[in-house]
Write a protein that holds these residues in place. Structure first.
Motif, mmCIF file in Angstrom:
data_model
loop_
_atom_site.group_PDB
_atom_site.id
_atom_site.type_symbol
_atom_site.label_atom_id
_atom_site.label_comp_id
_atom_site.label_asym_id
_atom_site.label_seq_id
_atom_site.Cartn_x
_atom_site.Cartn_y
_atom_site.Cartn_z
ATOM 1 N N PRO A 1 6.585 -10.147 5.930
ATOM 2 C CA PRO A 1 6.377 -9.479 7.219
ATOM 3 C C PRO A 1 4.986 -8.859 7.308
ATOM 4 N N LEU A 2 4.436 -8.901 8.495
ATOM 5 C CA LEU A 2 3.147 -8.275 8.800
ATOM 6 C C LEU A 2 3.430 -7.118 9.747
ATOM 7 N N VAL A 3 2.976 -5.920 9.403
ATOM 8 C CA VAL A 3 3.241 -4.727 10.212
ATOM 9 C C VAL A 3 1.916 -4.152 10.672
ATOM 10 N N VAL A 4 1.774 -4.001 11.996
ATOM 11 C CA VAL A 4 0.575 -3.419 12.600
ATOM 12 C C VAL A 4 1.000 -2.157 13.336
ATOM 13 N N THR A 5 0.340 -1.043 13.028
ATOM 14 C CA THR A 5 0.649 0.235 13.663
ATOM 15 C C THR A 5 -0.606 0.770 14.326
ATOM 16 N N GLY A 6 -0.446 1.338 15.523
ATOM 17 C CA GLY A 6 -1.597 1.897 16.212
ATOM 18 C C GLY A 6 -1.193 2.679 17.446
ATOM 19 N N LEU A 7 -2.188 3.266 18.069
ATOM 20 C CA LEU A 7 -1.979 4.031 19.294
ATOM 21 C C LEU A 7 -2.482 3.218 20.481
ATOM 22 N N SER B 1 -0.243 -3.777 7.253
ATOM 23 C CA SER B 1 0.289 -4.075 5.923
ATOM 24 C C SER B 1 0.964 -5.433 5.955
ATOM 25 N N ALA B 2 0.910 -6.109 4.825
ATOM 26 C CA ALA B 2 1.557 -7.411 4.669
ATOM 27 C C ALA B 2 2.522 -7.297 3.497
ATOM 28 N N GLY B 3 3.788 -7.477 3.782
ATOM 29 C CA GLY B 3 4.795 -7.379 2.735
ATOM 30 C C GLY B 3 4.847 -6.014 2.074
ATOM 31 N N GLY B 4 4.524 -4.958 2.806
ATOM 32 C CA GLY B 4 4.523 -3.612 2.259
ATOM 33 C C GLY B 4 3.213 -3.228 1.586
ATOM 34 N N LEU B 5 2.278 -4.165 1.458
ATOM 35 C CA LEU B 5 0.988 -3.898 0.830
ATOM 36 C C LEU B 5 -0.034 -3.555 1.911
ATOM 37 N N PRO B 6 -0.626 -2.352 1.892
ATOM 38 C CA PRO B 6 -1.616 -1.994 2.919
ATOM 39 C C PRO B 6 -2.860 -2.874 2.809
#
Length: 178
Positions: free
Chosen positions: A86-92, A108-113
């Motif tokens: 999974p790829l997780v993108v967080t932002g405002l 982060s990719a796979g929990g790795l920042p």
């Protein structure tokens, strides 16, 4: 008696013609007034809260078969379930010139920042119409009109997490009338 039958015949004929006239008047004379279709406005302002926006985006992603999910909880967090991890993108989010701009705070990719600048510059290789990565400014730009169905124009007006209010403008000028 000769005169009476003629008078009775014409009186009965007159009553039958009058009844027929009333019947014709009620059948064809008074048509019910049907409501006329209203012309579509050229634009509609759509305001929603975070839960409604989340549901709308996640429903559209599922409908298109995209393995992704948007969560709005203090920030916009988009999780895309790729083939490997999974790829997780967080932002405002912010609205700028009608576009939805995501000021990326973490990737982060796979929990790795991952380093934001590097990941967004890498993302430039996967840009397509309506989705742009700006590694220098660490932002992702969504041109909503380019992503909307053909004939629709969609613009971000206000993206306020503090007020839990997300307002968009939907322009219907390109939609054919029914």
């Amino acid at each position: 008696m000769n005169k009476n039958w003629k008078t009775a015949f014409f009186a009965l004929l007159g009553l039958e013609l009058a009844a027929l006239g009333v019947l014709v008047f009620f059948i064809w004379g008074q048509r019910p007034q049907l409501p006329q279709p209203k012309t579509a406005p050229s634009s509609v302002e759509l305001a929603m809260n975070g839960d409604q926006l989340e549901g709308l985006v996640n429903g559209a992603l599922a409908e298109r078969g995209i393995e992704g999910q948007l969560n709005i909880d203090g920030a916009f967090t988009f999780t895309w379930n790729g083939e490997l991890m999974p790829l997780v993108v967080t932002g405002l989010p912010e609205a700028r010139d009608g576009h939805l701009i995501l000021q990326v705070s973490s990737i982060s990719a796979g929990g790795l920042p991952l380093p934001r600048e590097w990941a967004l510059k890498l993302g430039q290789n996967f840009q397509r119409e309506g989705l742009y990565f700006n590694g220098d400014a660490t932002e992702i730009v969504l041109d909503l009109s380019a992503l909307a169905p053909r004939g629709l124009e969609l613009y971000a007006l206000e993206l306020s997490q503090e007020a839990d209010r997300y307002t968009f403008l939907l322009n219907l000028n390109g939609v054919p009338s029914p």
